[in-house]
Design a protein around this motif. Structure first.
Motif, PDB file in Angstrom:
ATOM      1  N   VAL A  30      46.881  54.787  43.146  1.00 31.58           N
ATOM      2  CA  VAL A  30      45.750  54.711  42.269  1.00 31.58           C
ATOM      3  C   VAL A  30      44.741  53.702  43.044  1.00 31.58           C
ATOM      4  CG1 VAL A  30      44.459  54.029  40.049  1.00 31.58           C
ATOM      5  CG2 VAL A  30      47.109  54.928  40.288  1.00 31.58           C
ATOM      6  N   CYS A  31      44.104  54.078  43.898  1.00 39.42           N
ATOM      7  CA  CYS A  31      43.237  53.447  44.784  1.00 39.42           C
ATOM      8  C   CYS A  31      41.551  53.820  44.451  1.00 39.42           C
ATOM      9  CB  CYS A  31      43.598  53.686  46.016  1.00 39.42           C
ATOM     10  SG  CYS A  31      45.345  52.949  46.234  1.00 39.42           S
ATOM     11  N   CYS A  32      40.667  52.981  44.909  1.00 38.47           N
ATOM     12  CA  CYS A  32      39.327  52.919  45.061  1.00 38.47           C
ATOM     13  C   CYS A  32      38.619  53.801  43.950  1.00 38.47           C
ATOM     14  CB  CYS A  32      39.173  53.683  46.363  1.00 38.47           C
ATOM     15  SG  CYS A  32      39.837  52.778  47.731  1.00 38.47           S
ATOM     16  N   ASN A  33      38.908  53.571  42.776  1.00 41.26           N
ATOM     17  CA  ASN A  33      38.329  54.217  41.607  1.00 41.26           C
ATOM     18  C   ASN A  33      37.271  52.879  41.115  1.00 41.26           C
ATOM     19  OD1 ASN A  33      39.904  56.423  40.975  1.00 41.26           O
ATOM     20  ND2 ASN A  33      41.524  54.890  41.265  1.00 41.26           N
ATOM     21  N   VAL A  43      30.116  47.751  29.589  1.00 41.43           N
ATOM     22  CA  VAL A  43      31.480  47.160  29.720  1.00 41.43           C
ATOM     23  C   VAL A  43      32.480  48.400  30.651  1.00 41.43           C
ATOM     24  CG1 VAL A  43      33.435  46.370  28.683  1.00 41.43           C
ATOM     25  CG2 VAL A  43      31.394  45.926  27.722  1.00 41.43           C
ATOM     26  N   SER A  44      32.788  47.664  31.636  1.00 38.63           N
ATOM     27  CA  SER A  44      33.809  48.500  32.333  1.00 38.63           C
ATOM     28  C   SER A  44      35.131  47.510  32.537  1.00 38.63           C
ATOM     29  CB  SER A  44      33.306  48.456  33.881  1.00 38.63           C
ATOM     30  OG  SER A  44      31.957  49.153  33.812  1.00 38.63           O
ATOM     31  N   ARG A  45      36.171  48.260  32.530  1.00 37.35           N
ATOM     32  CA  ARG A  45      37.529  47.731  32.451  1.00 37.35           C
ATOM     33  C   ARG A  45      38.657  48.864  32.744  1.00 37.35           C
ATOM     34  NH1 ARG A  45      37.050  46.179  25.901  1.00 37.35           N
ATOM     35  NH2 ARG A  45      37.106  48.181  25.315  1.00 37.35           N
ATOM     36  N   GLY A  46      39.568  48.258  33.423  1.00 38.02           N
ATOM     37  CA  GLY A  46      40.786  49.032  33.799  1.00 38.02           C
ATOM     38  C   GLY A  46      40.331  50.202  34.667  1.00 38.02           C
ATOM     39  N   SER A  47      39.638  49.861  35.567  1.00 37.60           N
ATOM     40  CA  SER A  47      39.225  51.018  36.437  1.00 37.60           C
ATOM     41  C   SER A  47      40.283  51.698  37.084  1.00 37.60           C
ATOM     42  CB  SER A  47      38.066  50.468  37.336  1.00 37.60           C
ATOM     43  OG  SER A  47      38.744  49.669  38.492  1.00 37.60           O
ATOM     44  N   GLY A  48      41.518  51.174  37.300  1.00 38.71           N
ATOM     45  CA  GLY A  48      42.658  51.891  38.037  1.00 38.71           C
ATOM     46  C   GLY A  48      43.428  52.544  37.019  1.00 38.71           C
ATOM     47  N   ILE A  49      43.938  51.832  36.136  1.00 43.38           N
ATOM     48  CA  ILE A  49      44.754  52.549  35.048  1.00 43.38           C
ATOM     49  C   ILE A  49      44.308  51.575  33.812  1.00 43.38           C
ATOM     50  CG2 ILE A  49      47.047  52.966  34.016  1.00 43.38           C
ATOM     51  CD1 ILE A  49      48.075  53.085  36.954  1.00 43.38           C
ATOM     52  N   TYR A  50      43.864  52.431  32.571  1.00 50.06           N
ATOM     53  CA  TYR A  50      43.687  51.889  31.438  1.00 50.06           C
ATOM     54  C   TYR A  50      44.748  52.531  30.459  1.00 50.06           C
ATOM     55  CZ  TYR A  50      41.700  50.850  27.051  1.00 50.06           C
ATOM     56  OH  TYR A  50      41.189  50.400  25.598  1.00 50.06           O
ATOM     57  N   SER A  51      45.669  51.923  29.688  1.00 46.18           N
ATOM     58  CA  SER A  51      46.641  52.148  29.004  1.00 46.18           C
ATOM     59  C   SER A  51      46.677  51.643  27.343  1.00 46.18           C
ATOM     60  CB  SER A  51      47.938  51.983  29.349  1.00 46.18           C
ATOM     61  OG  SER A  51      48.812  52.468  28.434  1.00 46.18           O
ATOM     62  N   ASN A  66      40.324  48.816  43.480  1.00 45.50           N
ATOM     63  CA  ASN A  66      39.555  49.338  42.225  1.00 45.50           C
ATOM     64  C   ASN A  66      38.341  48.393  41.880  1.00 45.50           C
ATOM     65  OD1 ASN A  66      41.135  51.749  41.308  1.00 45.50           O
ATOM     66  ND2 ASN A  66      42.892  50.354  41.654  1.00 45.50           N
ATOM     67  N   SER A  67      37.400  48.850  41.255  1.00 42.27           N
ATOM     68  CA  SER A  67      36.156  48.033  40.996  1.00 42.27           C
ATOM     69  C   SER A  67      36.375  46.915  40.059  1.00 42.27           C
ATOM     70  CB  SER A  67      34.964  49.051  40.399  1.00 42.27           C
ATOM     71  OG  SER A  67      35.267  49.338  39.126  1.00 42.27           O
ATOM     72  N   ASP A  68      37.275  46.810  39.325  1.00 41.33           N
ATOM     73  CA  ASP A  68      37.592  45.816  38.251  1.00 41.33           C
ATOM     74  C   ASP A  68      39.010  45.814  38.115  1.00 41.33           C
ATOM     75  OD1 ASP A  68      38.018  47.381  35.906  1.00 41.33           O
ATOM     76  OD2 ASP A  68      36.098  47.884  35.876  1.00 41.33           O
ATOM     77  N   VAL A  85      49.796  45.543  43.130  1.00 41.32           N
ATOM     78  CA  VAL A  85      48.621  45.773  42.613  1.00 41.32           C
ATOM     79  C   VAL A  85      47.847  44.588  43.152  1.00 41.32           C
ATOM     80  CG1 VAL A  85      47.499  45.259  40.244  1.00 41.32           C
ATOM     81  CG2 VAL A  85      49.733  46.142  40.405  1.00 41.32           C
ATOM     82  N   TYR A  86      46.892  44.921  44.106  1.00 40.01           N
ATOM     83  CA  TYR A  86      46.060  44.052  45.072  1.00 40.01           C
ATOM     84  C   TYR A  86      44.710  44.518  45.235  1.00 40.01           C
ATOM     85  CZ  TYR A  86      45.160  42.011  49.578  1.00 40.01           C
ATOM     86  OH  TYR A  86      44.555  41.388  50.335  1.00 40.01           O
ATOM     87  N   PHE A  87      44.008  43.436  45.296  1.00 37.99           N
ATOM     88  CA  PHE A  87      42.496  43.606  45.763  1.00 37.99           C
ATOM     89  C   PHE A  87      41.611  44.558  44.669  1.00 37.99           C
ATOM     90  CE2 PHE A  87      38.960  44.446  48.728  1.00 37.99           C
ATOM     91  CZ  PHE A  87      38.474  43.004  49.067  1.00 37.99           C
ATOM     92  N   ASN A  88      41.982  44.120  43.436  1.00 38.84           N
ATOM     93  CA  ASN A  88      40.972  44.779  42.387  1.00 38.84           C
ATOM     94  C   ASN A  88      40.162  43.839  42.198  1.00 38.84           C
ATOM     95  OD1 ASN A  88      42.728  47.270  42.111  1.00 38.84           O
ATOM     96  ND2 ASN A  88      44.204  46.086  41.860  1.00 38.84           N
ATOM     97  N   LEU A  89      38.743  43.992  42.127  1.00 34.00           N
ATOM     98  CA  LEU A  89      37.714  43.243  41.906  1.00 34.00           C
ATOM     99  C   LEU A  89      37.428  43.115  40.232  1.00 34.00           C
ATOM    100  CD1 LEU A  89      35.387  44.403  44.505  1.00 34.00           C
ATOM    101  CD2 LEU A  89      37.088  42.742  44.857  1.00 34.00           C
ATOM    102  N   VAL A  90      37.235  41.815  39.996  1.00 34.95           N
ATOM    103  CA  VAL A  90      36.653  41.666  38.743  1.00 34.95           C
ATOM    104  C   VAL A  90      35.376  41.063  38.713  1.00 34.95           C
ATOM    105  CG1 VAL A  90      37.027  40.260  36.725  1.00 34.95           C
ATOM    106  CG2 VAL A  90      38.987  41.206  37.758  1.00 34.95           C
TER     107      VAL A  90
END
Length: 90
Positions: A30-33, A43-51, A66-68, A85-90
């Motif tokens: 799940v990359c680069c979303n 509001v943007s959140r959980g751009s990789g996986i939101y559960s 992922n973007s956040d 789980v790496y390099f996801n930007l917030v």
């Protein structure tokens, strides 16, 4: 936008809403979303996986770039094993 709230963006890669009993993600990239809400109060959140599912099981997955948030668990619980789980930007 996703969800009932205007300007809200969630789960660009994988979105699991509260109607699901469980979410199972295995051997997955799940990359680069990018989740991008619109409007001044966006509001943007959980751009990789939101559960929002009752439970989430994530195994042997790579969630990166992922973007956040790479993974956001809104309710319930998550069991993450042998995953990156790496390099996801917030």
């Amino acid at each position: 936008t996703c969800g009932a709230q205007s300007g809200l963006a969630e789960g660009a890669g994988i979105y699991a809403d509260a109607t699901l009993q469980s979410l199972w993600v295995e051997n997955t990239f799940v990359c680069c979303n990018t989740a991008q809400g619109g409007g001044p109060a966006s509001v943007s959140r959980g751009s990789g996986i939101y559960s929002a599912a009752s439970s989430a099981i994530i195994g042997n997955a790579t969630i990166a770039g992922n973007s956040d948030e790479g993974l956001r668990v809104a309710s319930g619980n998550a069991d993450v094993r042998n995953s990156i789980v790496y390099f996801n930007l917030v």
